[in-house]
Scaffold this active site. Structure first.
Site, PDB file in Angstrom:
ATOM      1  N   HIS A   1     -64.296  -4.770 -20.332  1.00 32.10           N
ATOM      2  CA  HIS A   1     -63.353  -4.285 -21.347  1.00 32.10           C
ATOM      3  C   HIS A   1     -63.997  -3.026 -21.925  1.00 32.10           C
ATOM      4  CE1 HIS A   1     -62.659  -8.697 -21.582  1.00 32.10           C
ATOM      5  NE2 HIS A   1     -61.441  -8.420 -21.967  1.00 32.10           N
TER       6      HIS A   1
ATOM      7  N   ASP B   1     -66.623  -3.825 -24.360  1.00 33.75           N
ATOM      8  CA  ASP B   1     -67.888  -4.420 -23.890  1.00 33.75           C
ATOM      9  C   ASP B   1     -68.869  -3.323 -23.553  1.00 33.75           C
ATOM     10  OD1 ASP B   1     -66.341  -6.768 -23.598  1.00 33.75           O
ATOM     11  OD2 ASP B   1     -66.007  -6.316 -21.473  1.00 33.75           O
TER      12      ASP B   1
ATOM     13  N   GLU C   1     -52.784 -10.783 -16.240  1.00 32.93           N
ATOM     14  CA  GLU C   1     -53.500 -12.066 -16.215  1.00 32.93           C
ATOM     15  C   GLU C   1     -52.768 -13.076 -17.084  1.00 32.93           C
ATOM     16  OE1 GLU C   1     -57.765 -11.809 -16.845  1.00 32.93           O
ATOM     17  OE2 GLU C   1     -57.751 -13.797 -17.763  1.00 32.93           O
TER      18      GLU C   1
ATOM     19  N   GLU D   1     -56.578 -16.761 -13.433  1.00 35.35           N
ATOM     20  CA  GLU D   1     -57.804 -17.415 -13.927  1.00 35.35           C
ATOM     21  C   GLU D   1     -57.629 -18.927 -13.860  1.00 35.35           C
ATOM     22  OE1 GLU D   1     -59.777 -16.084 -17.553  1.00 35.35           O
ATOM     23  OE2 GLU D   1     -60.226 -18.177 -18.006  1.00 35.35           O
TER      24      GLU D   1
ATOM     25  N   HIS E   1     -57.025 -20.732 -17.168  1.00 34.13           N
ATOM     26  CA  HIS E   1     -55.702 -20.452 -17.732  1.00 34.13           C
ATOM     27  C   HIS E   1     -54.634 -21.281 -17.013  1.00 34.13           C
ATOM     28  CE1 HIS E   1     -57.138 -16.244 -19.240  1.00 34.13           C
ATOM     29  NE2 HIS E   1     -57.867 -17.244 -19.699  1.00 34.13           N
TER      30      HIS E   1
ATOM     31  N   ASP F   1     -60.003 -14.726 -11.593  1.00 35.48           N
ATOM     32  CA  ASP F   1     -61.082 -14.961 -12.552  1.00 35.48           C
ATOM     33  C   ASP F   1     -61.590 -16.371 -12.290  1.00 35.48           C
ATOM     34  OD1 ASP F   1     -61.075 -12.498 -13.668  1.00 35.48           O
ATOM     35  OD2 ASP F   1     -60.490 -13.122 -15.690  1.00 35.48           O
TER      36      ASP F   1
ATOM     37  N   ASP G   1     -60.021 -23.071 -23.807  1.00 35.83           N
ATOM     38  CA  ASP G   1     -60.474 -22.179 -22.742  1.00 35.83           C
ATOM     39  C   ASP G   1     -62.004 -22.130 -22.753  1.00 35.83           C
ATOM     40  OD1 ASP G   1     -60.175 -20.254 -20.785  1.00 35.83           O
ATOM     41  OD2 ASP G   1     -59.740 -18.624 -22.182  1.00 35.83           O
TER      42      ASP G   1
ATOM     43  N   ASP H   1     -64.097 -21.573 -20.324  1.00 32.86           N
ATOM     44  CA  ASP H   1     -64.689 -20.530 -19.455  1.00 32.86           C
ATOM     45  C   ASP H   1     -66.039 -20.943 -18.873  1.00 32.86           C
ATOM     46  OD1 ASP H   1     -62.572 -18.792 -19.789  1.00 32.86           O
ATOM     47  OD2 ASP H   1     -63.560 -17.541 -21.286  1.00 32.86           O
TER      48      ASP H   1
ATOM     49  N   ASP I   1     -65.400 -14.890 -14.804  1.00 32.59           N
ATOM     50  CA  ASP I   1     -65.061 -14.832 -16.229  1.00 32.59           C
ATOM     51  C   ASP I   1     -65.540 -16.167 -16.809  1.00 32.59           C
ATOM     52  OD1 ASP I   1     -64.121 -14.363 -18.696  1.00 32.59           O
ATOM     53  OD2 ASP I   1     -62.020 -14.045 -18.145  1.00 32.59           O
TER      54      ASP I   1
HETATM   55  C1  XLS Z   1     -59.439 -14.354 -22.052  1.00 32.75           C
HETATM   56  C2  XLS Z   1     -59.274 -13.604 -20.841  1.00 32.75           C
HETATM   57  C3  XLS Z   1     -59.921 -12.223 -20.819  1.00 32.75           C
HETATM   58  C4  XLS Z   1     -59.400 -11.393 -19.687  1.00 32.75           C
HETATM   59  C5  XLS Z   1     -59.662  -9.948 -19.811  1.00 32.75           C
HETATM   60  O1  XLS Z   1     -59.164 -15.550 -22.134  1.00 32.75           O
HETATM   61  O2  XLS Z   1     -59.744 -14.384 -19.773  1.00 32.75           O
HETATM   62  O3  XLS Z   1     -61.294 -12.321 -20.786  1.00 32.75           O
HETATM   63  O4  XLS Z   1     -59.899 -11.831 -18.452  1.00 32.75           O
HETATM   64  O5  XLS Z   1     -59.219  -9.430 -21.011  1.00 32.75           O
HETATM   65 CA    CA Z   2     -59.952 -13.920 -17.637  1.00 32.11          CA
HETATM   66 CA    CA Z   3     -60.469 -17.692 -20.121  1.00 30.79          CA
END
Ligand code: XLS
Ligand code: CA
Ligand code: CA
Length: 436
Positions: A98, A101, A229, A265, A268, A293, A304, A306, A336
């Site tokens: 991003h 980042d 996404e 993802e 998600h 992702d 989430d 991750d 991710d």
């Molecule tokens: C957040 C998202 C984010 C996207 C990019 O839940 O996964 O990280 O991948 O903005």
């Molecule tokens: Ca993501």
């Molecule tokens: Ca996520």
């Protein structure tokens, strides 16, 4: 001087007891005519890997990250050095970022953009002479409090304008870094209550914003694939990009479907009440499977999380869809994923990536065997064989009518079905997992 203690990670095979080695990821091994590394196209996420410090709603930073200093530009440059060292030691060739980042925001948009110029120049210069490339860039349109009501779907036109300015810059930087894709995750593009929301207006604005982004990319000659996404919740209760099918119907309504594919993802998908492979399948059959992702949620937690993907079953079924898609083309597998708060040493990052890379390498290997042996293909083909001839073929070819079908049904109302054999197929899948 390096930022990590671990040495270059090599493939040592399944019986190795060295945690700092690959057990399944053998980059040069050829699977279905392609090198494993070309099939998988692994990517490092700048946010979780180099930026996040392990904070949660109950506590502050826990991560030991020696590249972080008090100076934003210095930190940004050190993150780049640490990121490149990390990718080279693991043999990862892609990264995703991003805008925010790369470097922390300044006091004004102009100052932030100046910072981005300095840092992206530095990153571009550091990438020269390496084989590291940018998989995708994106803009963080959710972290700052200006986005409380959304970004392109905000009720405040100044926020809409700001979001466009931010994305304009992010596309320019992604182009400068040779990005192969550009991602839109609609962070705060959704709503909490209809008591204060004009959803129709917001969706119109969202579509206009995406159209202008594409027009601008075309204008400056950015050739990367645009990706959306999907995510069903978090941060808002009703996210506009709920899942693949929702996003597709939105894109089609606004005639945007030719310009966008999906970045799917895993976590998600499960938040939307789908499996990961369902989302990949929906994207694939609609010709919009762009990138992945790679992560996983926790079966017992509804948010989430991750986490790094370690579930071989899910990775196998995901790679099956990727194989059927003919690979990911300009996409890749971006981790991710974040290490747990208690895995705070810098080298834990390497162990986490090894776990994720091995899981997907294993998934690819199993899925390729399943695909080569046509186990599922043959079963599915047979299951639908009533459409190969006779009345079924007329239906498939769309050459019949209600009248003809009524006549047929009256003469064939003694219907015989065959078993779906789900449990048998699950057992066969297990056999493939154990044997490959
Ligand atoms: C957040 C998202 C984010 C996207 C990019 O839940 O996964 O990280 O991948 O903005
Ligand atoms: Ca993501
Ligand atoms: Ca996520």
């Amino acid at each position: 001087m390096g930022y990590f203690d671990f040495k270059e990670i090599k493939y040592e095979g399944r019986n190795s007891k060295n945690p700092f080695s690959f057990k399944d990821y053998n980059k040069d091994e050829v699977i279905l005519g392609k090198k494993m590394e070309d099939y998988l196209r692994f990517a490092v996420s700048w946010w979780h890997t180099l930026t996040a410090l392990g904070t949660d709603p109950f506590g502050g930073p826990s991560m030991e990250r020696s590249w972080i200093t008090d100076d934003p530009i210095e930190t940004a440059k050190r993150k780049i050095d640490a990121g490149i060292e990390f990718m080279q030691k693991l043999g990862i060739k892609y990264f995703c970022f991003h805008d925010r980042d790369l470097v922390e925001e300044g006091k004004t948009l102009a100052e932030t953009n100046e910072r981005l110029d300095i840092v992206s120049d530095y990153l571009a210069s550091k990438l020269k002479g390496t084989d590291i490339k940018c998989l995708w860039g994106t803009a963080n349109l959710f972290g700052n409090k200006r986005f409380v009501h959304g970004a392109s779907t905000s009720c405040n036109a100044d926020v809409f304008a700001y979001s466009c300015a931010q994305v304009k810059k992010a596309i320019e930087i992604t182009k400068k870094l040779g990005g192969e894709n550009y991602v839109f995750w609609g962070g705060r593009e959704g709503y909490e209550t209809l008591l204060n929301t004009d959803t129709e207006k917001e969706l119109n604005h969202f579509a206009y914003f995406l159209k202008m982004a594409k027009d601008y990319a075309n204008k400056i000659g950015f050739k990367g694939q645009f990706l959306i996404e999907p995510k069903p919740k978090e941060p808002t209760k009703h996210q506009y990009d709920f899942d693949t099918q929702t996003v597709l119907s939105f894109l089609r309504k606004y005639n945007l479907e030719k310009d966008f594919k999906m970045n799917i993802e895993a976590n998600h998908a499960t938040l939307a009440g789908h499996t990961f492979n369902h989302e990949l399948n929906m994207a694939r059959i609609n010709g919009v499977l762009g990138s992945i992702d790679a992560n996983q949620g926790d079966m017992l937690l509804g948010w989430d999380t991750d986490q790094f993907p370690t579930n071989i079953y899910d990775a196998t079924l995901a790679m099956y869809e990727v194989i059927k898609n003919g690979g990911l083309h300009s996409g890749g597998l971006n981790f991710d994923a974040k290490v747990r708060r208690a895995s705070f040493e810098a080298d834990d990052l390497a162990l986490a990536y090894i776990a994720g890379m091995d899981t997907f390498a294993k998934g690819l290997r199993i899925a390729s065997k399943l695909y080569e042996d046509k186990v599922l293909e043959n079963f599915i083909k047979e299951r639908y064989s009533s459409y190969d001839s006779g009345i079924g073929k007329s239906i498939d070819d769309k050459k019949t009518s209600f009248e003809e079908l009524e006549k047929y049904a009256l003469a064939h109302d003694n219907i015989v079905n065959t078993s779906g054999r789900q449990e048998m197929l699950e057992a066969i899948l297990n056999q493939y997992i154990y044997n490959n």
